[in-house]
Design a protein around this motif. Sequence first.
Motif, short mmCIF file in Angstrom:
data_model
loop_
_atom_site.label_atom_id
_atom_site.label_comp_id
_atom_site.label_asym_id
_atom_site.label_seq_id
_atom_site.Cartn_x
_atom_site.Cartn_y
_atom_site.Cartn_z
N ILE A 1 -34.50 -16.13 -41.83
CA ILE A 1 -34.60 -15.34 -43.06
C ILE A 1 -35.08 -16.21 -44.22
N THR A 2 -34.54 -17.42 -44.33
CA THR A 2 -34.92 -18.33 -45.43
C THR A 2 -36.39 -18.72 -45.35
N ILE A 3 -36.84 -19.08 -44.15
CA ILE A 3 -38.23 -19.52 -43.99
C ILE A 3 -39.19 -18.36 -44.17
N ARG A 4 -38.79 -17.17 -43.74
CA ARG A 4 -39.63 -15.98 -43.94
C ARG A 4 -39.84 -15.72 -45.43
N LYS A 5 -38.79 -15.88 -46.22
CA LYS A 5 -38.93 -15.69 -47.67
C LYS A 5 -39.86 -16.75 -48.26
N ALA A 6 -39.75 -17.97 -47.77
CA ALA A 6 -40.58 -19.05 -48.30
C ALA A 6 -42.03 -18.93 -47.87
N ARG B 1 -46.22 -23.96 -40.80
CA ARG B 1 -47.15 -23.06 -41.48
C ARG B 1 -46.92 -23.08 -42.98
N VAL B 2 -45.65 -23.12 -43.40
CA VAL B 2 -45.34 -23.21 -44.83
C VAL B 2 -45.87 -24.52 -45.40
N ILE B 3 -45.67 -25.62 -44.68
CA ILE B 3 -46.14 -26.93 -45.14
C ILE B 3 -47.66 -26.93 -45.30
N LEU B 4 -48.36 -26.37 -44.33
CA LEU B 4 -49.83 -26.31 -44.41
C LEU B 4 -50.28 -25.53 -45.63
N ARG B 5 -49.63 -24.42 -45.90
CA ARG B 5 -50.00 -23.60 -47.07
C ARG B 5 -49.71 -24.35 -48.36
N MET B 6 -48.57 -25.04 -48.42
CA MET B 6 -48.22 -25.79 -49.62
C MET B 6 -49.21 -26.93 -49.85
N GLU B 7 -49.59 -27.62 -48.79
CA GLU B 7 -50.56 -28.71 -48.93
C GLU B 7 -51.91 -28.20 -49.39
N VAL C 1 -39.49 -29.05 -48.28
CA VAL C 1 -39.59 -29.06 -46.81
C VAL C 1 -38.24 -29.42 -46.19
N SER C 2 -37.56 -30.40 -46.80
CA SER C 2 -36.25 -30.78 -46.27
C SER C 2 -35.25 -29.64 -46.39
N LYS C 3 -35.38 -28.83 -47.44
CA LYS C 3 -34.51 -27.66 -47.58
C LYS C 3 -34.80 -26.64 -46.48
N LEU C 4 -36.08 -26.45 -46.17
CA LEU C 4 -36.44 -25.49 -45.13
C LEU C 4 -35.98 -25.96 -43.75
N GLU C 5 -36.00 -27.26 -43.51
CA GLU C 5 -35.64 -27.81 -42.20
C GLU C 5 -34.14 -28.02 -42.04
N LYS C 6 -33.37 -27.67 -43.05
CA LYS C 6 -31.92 -27.87 -43.00
C LYS C 6 -31.30 -27.17 -41.78
N ASN C 7 -30.53 -27.90 -41.01
CA ASN C 7 -29.77 -27.40 -39.84
C ASN C 7 -30.64 -27.03 -38.64
#
Length: 234
Positions: free
Chosen positions: A63-68, A213-219, A132-138
């Motif tokens: 859910i978190t990554i989908r929002k991001a 995918r989020v990282i690629l878009r942010m970059e 990115v570290s927040k998205l990768e949490k847990n």
Amino acid sequence: MFLLQSDSINNIIPDTVATAVTQTAKAAEELRFIDLLVKGGWVMIPLGILFFLGLIIFIERYITIRKASRDESNLMVQVKQNILSGKVDAAIALCRNSNTPLGRMLQKGVTRIGRPIKDIEGAIENIGKLEVSKLEKNISILGIIAGIAPMFGFVGTISGVIRIFYNISLSDNISMGIIAGGLYEKMITSAAGLAIGIVAYIGYHILNIMVDRVILRMETDAVEFIDLLEEPGR
């Protein structure tokens, strides 16, 4: 005489069929899923904990990554327009209101406008790493579950084999009734451990793909933002 025998056969066949159906239904009723799990022994407790922990982590991270990862192309366009128009405060407000990793990254870059490009790039890069570290949490916990769940299943296998030989040593007799309990524990824990490990492994890689995918878009957007600041006249 023949008629009597025929009547007897006709009466016996339905009774036999009915008995067989009743026994099959009874066996199916007795062999319930919960009963199978219970027969797995104590190893099913840590396996169950791992399953629910992995499920909770996957749902929360998904859910978190989908929002991001929602499309923020309009945000980038509006920020560019405000910067080109000299409305830096409006651009900062847009980024703050978006409440997304990209918005926070762009906000840090916009607030640094006027400083050397290297300073702006460094600030954006630091914020990007933090997001990115927040998205990768847990997410790494899913990888751990994928590794140790089959090991717990193997522990259950060893425990089931030990139980078989222990029961045989007590009764000094080899029979299916004695062996059955240990086999239940052996097979159920092995199957449960492998199933949980496979599910956790798949979930782990699904989440990592989403983060990539989020990282690629942010970059991509960060490069576009830096290019905007490097345009002549800026």
